[in-house]
Design a protein around this motif. Structure first.
Motif, mmCIF file in Angstrom:
data_model
loop_
_atom_site.group_PDB
_atom_site.id
_atom_site.type_symbol
_atom_site.label_atom_id
_atom_site.label_comp_id
_atom_site.label_asym_id
_atom_site.label_seq_id
_atom_site.Cartn_x
_atom_site.Cartn_y
_atom_site.Cartn_z
ATOM 1 N N TYR A 33 -6.029 5.241 -5.067
ATOM 2 C CA TYR A 33 -5.022 5.066 -6.114
ATOM 3 C C TYR A 33 -5.639 5.413 -7.462
ATOM 4 O O TYR A 33 -6.632 4.813 -7.882
ATOM 5 C CB TYR A 33 -4.499 3.624 -6.121
ATOM 6 N N TYR A 90 -8.635 0.022 -4.275
ATOM 7 C CA TYR A 90 -8.732 1.197 -3.419
ATOM 8 C C TYR A 90 -8.869 2.464 -4.260
ATOM 9 O O TYR A 90 -8.081 2.708 -5.177
ATOM 10 C CB TYR A 90 -7.500 1.310 -2.509
ATOM 11 N N THR A 91 -9.853 3.298 -3.898
ATOM 12 C CA THR A 91 -10.125 4.500 -4.699
ATOM 13 C C THR A 91 -9.071 5.582 -4.533
ATOM 14 O O THR A 91 -9.021 6.517 -5.334
ATOM 15 C CB THR A 91 -11.496 5.078 -4.326
ATOM 16 N N LEU A 120 0.822 -1.215 0.000
ATOM 17 C CA LEU A 120 0.000 0.000 0.000
ATOM 18 C C LEU A 120 0.860 1.271 0.000
ATOM 19 O O LEU A 120 0.666 2.152 -0.843
ATOM 20 C CB LEU A 120 -0.980 -0.010 1.171
#
Length: 285
Positions: A91, A88-89, A49
């Motif tokens: 990114y 994941y928004t 992440l």
């Protein structure tokens, strides 16, 4: 008789070539930062992440080259990296602006004006959801709840809060961002670009003077219940929505009557005597 895919207008396409690598100097710099990130975790793949934030800080979004870099550094497949990067928004998957302007359109913000703000900004900027202005400054998007319901409707710029917004204040905000004027969030650190924000999210210190000290926290409305529990303030008097007398003008209301606009009685089926709640016909009719 069968019909070929080309005759049907279907293109099967060609396999995508491997992503190009970063230039040597860029890769060397990113590798040094990446190794520092990985060293924080007992399991290297847990660093994925922040590594995605790192490559996003380089190009403003997660490119195929960035995904390949993360995969090489962590011993993963590019498919494993892509699965996370597309989930994941935070990114970005395509080029975007220096300032990510997100309008909360989740339930409470929406009914308090978030939908109107989003529509106003689309018209004002001439772009749709997920699109970027021609000058590359602003990317507009509607976002899910950011846990700031006490300050609805909320707009976020690069994940910093701009509380209690209106269509007019939101338009002024994006105009200031595009003109380069200094913009201060309601709570939190001073504004920086999306790439700078991404590097901070990767785990590197924000070295701007005063930025850490200005870090955001819960606002007064969010802490009202805690202050009440500690006995630090008198309980607020919330007017019952079915009272017989008409409410005073908003300007005449004391702060003790309504902690926020959410508490103000509204002329709805639950509060307007002329339109009582409940069925208007007998059961079975």
């Amino acid at each position: 008789m069968t019909t070929s895919s080309s005759e049907q207008g279907v293109s099967l396409g060609m396999p995508q070539l491997p992503a190009p690598d970063y230039p040597d100097d860029v890769r060397a710099r990113l590798e040094a930062d990446g190794r520092e990130i990985i060293a924080r975790y007992p399991d290297s793949r847990s660093a994925l992440l922040p590594l995605l934030h790192l490559v996003q800080a380089e190009e403003g979004y997660v490119t195929r080259t960035g995904q390949r870099f993360c995969a090489d550094l962590l011993g993963l497949t590019t498919a494993e990296v892509a699965a996370v990067a597309t989930f994941y928004t935070m990114y970005r998957r395509r080029p975007s602006g220096d300032y990510q302007v997100g309008v909360c359109t989740n339930t409470l913000c929406a009914v308090m004006g978030g939908d109107a703000i989003f529509e106003s900004l689309q018209e004002h900027l001439g772009i749709g959801n997920g699109e970027t202005t021609d000058d590359g400054k602003v990317t507009l998007e509607h976002i899910e709840c950011n846990a700031a319901c006490d300050f609805a409707p909320v707009v976020m710029v690069n994940w910093e809060f701009f509380d209690n917004q209106t269509p007019g204040s939101a338009r002024r905000l994006v105009d200031d961002l595009r003109s380069g004027a200094q913009v201060e969030p309601t709570r939190g650190a001073p504004m920086c670009t999306f790439k700078e924000t991404a590097r901070i999210l990767a785990g590197f210190p924000d070295e701007r003077p005063g930025a850490v000290e200005a870090g955001g926290s819960a606002g007064p409305a969010s802490l009202a219940g805690l202050r009440l529990a500690k006995g630090e303030t008198a309980p607020a008097r919330v007017v019952h929505p079915r009272r017989s007398t008409a409410p005073k003008d908003r300007a005449d209301r004391s702060p003790a009557e309504h902690l926020s606009s959410h508490d103000a009685p509204q002329d709805t089926s639950a509060s307007d005597p002329a339109h009582p709640a409940g069925p208007v016909a007998e059961e079975g009719e």
